[in-house]
Write an enzyme that holds these catalytic residues in place. Structure first.
Site, short mmCIF file in Angstrom:
data_model
loop_
_atom_site.label_atom_id
_atom_site.label_comp_id
_atom_site.label_asym_id
_atom_site.label_seq_id
_atom_site.Cartn_x
_atom_site.Cartn_y
_atom_site.Cartn_z
N GLY A 13 -92.80 -23.73 85.52
CA GLY A 13 -93.38 -24.08 86.81
C GLY A 13 -93.44 -22.91 87.79
O GLY A 13 -93.56 -23.10 88.99
N ILE A 37 -86.11 -18.20 99.30
CA ILE A 37 -85.39 -17.26 100.20
C ILE A 37 -85.90 -17.46 101.62
O ILE A 37 -87.11 -17.37 101.86
CB ILE A 37 -85.67 -15.79 99.83
N LYS A 81 -98.78 -12.86 99.80
CA LYS A 81 -97.47 -12.88 100.47
C LYS A 81 -97.27 -11.63 101.32
O LYS A 81 -96.74 -11.69 102.43
CB LYS A 81 -96.37 -13.03 99.41
#
Ligand code: HSE
Length: 440
Positions: free
Chosen positions: A187, A136, A205
């Site tokens: 993954g 994103i 984050k």
């Protein structure tokens, strides 16, 4: 400069995805850029394996120093992950006048404040879109698209692994450990999956988002962090009955207290009303809801992890830098969206001062007066109840009692809880989850 020469550090899941885009999308990107991106070299611990990709023409090495010091590399993509040796290689690349693109949220959260000035000193760019929200382009939206706004709040589902686990536990009644293994196979998970499930990856984050939102220095160590490993299938279904869904949220808000600016930053499993937009974000999808004083609410969503989405964000950064790499028009925003002299050292709001609503799950002896005794302590602390639910009846075993509270401070709630767990009918096994209403 009609060609930007790229070196990659690490041919793992994301590294191979980035190499694949550089090779397979070269023509499309050249049409958009007016110049060519060429993968010149890549470093990996094991170069003698089948990468499942035609890397002929790419110089492979098992020494990352070859890439970060190479004369024929303009831009280094760091996809090793983790704090070290990634930090050393990135610093060396910057010192050698190479632009750097990284997906490494741990590196930026922990060492960004050393690396940004280093990049500035050497007149090169450092970019990290893929570090937050996978594919994103939420950092670009925040840094550039919302640049005229004061940011009022940030709410994010920022870890694909946790969202995948919570979704499967709810929809399929799947076992936590099995779903974690599945996320690893796809993954999504970090090399150390405790970074995912204990909320550390989300905290990395969030600290980047908060800093970019409020113009503060990155303060990863100050983020209040709780993960999802204590959430059981029974909690998930009890919460669903009440009209909520559990999401691991990162939440950041600015405050001015007695004239001093502070930043609230917290990561924890959160009850989100089923009708809220964030409740609809499932599987490995991430979402970031950013509210600004002019733009109001904005929501960005997409795949938050995995090879192709993450590599997509990595290469978008490479393209942005390619546009300015020949000293052409300088329209790249500063890495954290504020000019460096304007970035402030803001204090973090202590968790005890944070306001929240709560979901409390007690295990109690099923006897008269228990709920009244708990409620009396909560009332003593001016904590008002929204709902009370006793899940089962049992003469001998402890049974769950659930309470939803209206807003109070964390400090007040904890003070009440330390009294409640001393009540004779209440067991120590108490689950405290925070709840957000988003005005729903
Ligand atoms: N382990 C991370 C996640 C990868 O699950 O979201 C993307 O940062």
């Amino acid at each position: 400069m009609n060609e930007i020469r790229v070196g990659i550090l690490g041919l793992g899941t994301i590294g191979l995805g980035a190499a694949r885009i550089l090779i397979e999308q070269q023509t499309l990107m050249a049409r958009r850029l007016g110049k060519t991106l060429r993968l010149v070299t890549a470093a990996d611990r094991n170069v003698n394996r089948d990468f499942g990709l035609d890397l002929s023409g790419v110089r492979l090495t098992d020494d990352a120093n070859d890439v970060v010091t190479a004369d024929d590399v303009d831009l280094v993509i760091e996809l090793i992950g983790g704090y070290e040796p990634a930090r050393t290689f990135v610093a060396t690349a910057l010192e050698h006048g190479k632009h750097v693109v990284t997906a490494n949220k741990a590196l930026i959260a922990k060492h960004g404040e050393e690396l940004f000035p280093l990049a500035e000193k050497h007149g090169v760019a450092i970019a990290f879109e893929a570090a937050v929200g996978g594919g994103i382009p939420c950092l670009k939206a925040l840094r550039e698209g919302l640049a005229s706004n004061s940011v009022e709040s940030v709410y994010g589902i920022l870890n694909g692994t946790c969202n995948f686990i919570l979704t499967k536990m709810e929809n399929e009644g799947a076992d936590y450990a099995d779903v974690l293994k599945e996320a690893q196979a796809l993954g999504y998970a970090e090399a150390d999956p405790s970074f995912d499930v204990e909320g550390i990856d989300t905290a990395h984050k969030l600290s980047i988002l908060a800093s970019m939102s409020f113009g503060s220095k990155i303060n990863f160590d100050d983020v209040f962090t709780e993960g999802i490993s204590k959430i059981s299938a029974a909690d998930i279904s009890a919460v669903a009955e009440l009209g909520y869904r559990i999401k691991l949220l990162g939440i950041a808000k600015p405050h001015t207290i007695d004239g001093e600016k502070k930043v609230e930053m917290r990561v924890h499993p959160t009850l989100v009303p089923l009708s809220a937009q964030l409740a609809q974000v499932s599987d490995s999808y991430n979402a970031v809801m950013i509210s600004g004083d002019f733009v109001e609410h904005t929501v960005y969503t997409g795949r938050g992890a995995g090879e192709r989405p993450t590599a997509s964000a990595v290469i978008a950064d490479v393209m942005d830098i390619a546009r300015i790499a020949d000293g052409g028009v300088k329209y790249l925003a500063p890495p954290m969206g504020y000019v460096s002299s304007e970035r402030q050292d803001l204090k973090t709001l202590p968790m005890s001062d944070v306001q929240s609503e709560y979901y409390l799950r007690f295990m109690v002896k099923d006897e008269s007066g228990v709920i009244a005794a708990i409620s009396a302590v909560l009332a003593d602390h001016q904590i008002s109840l929204e709902a009370v639910l006793q899940k089962e009846r049992h003469a001998t075993h402890a049974v769950p009692v659930i309470m939803l509270t209206h807003g109070t401070t964390e400090g007040n709630l904890q003070a009440a809880m330390s009294r409640i767990i001393t009540l004779p009918s209440v067991q120590e096994d108490v689950l405290i989850l925070r709840k957000e209403s988003f005005g729903v």
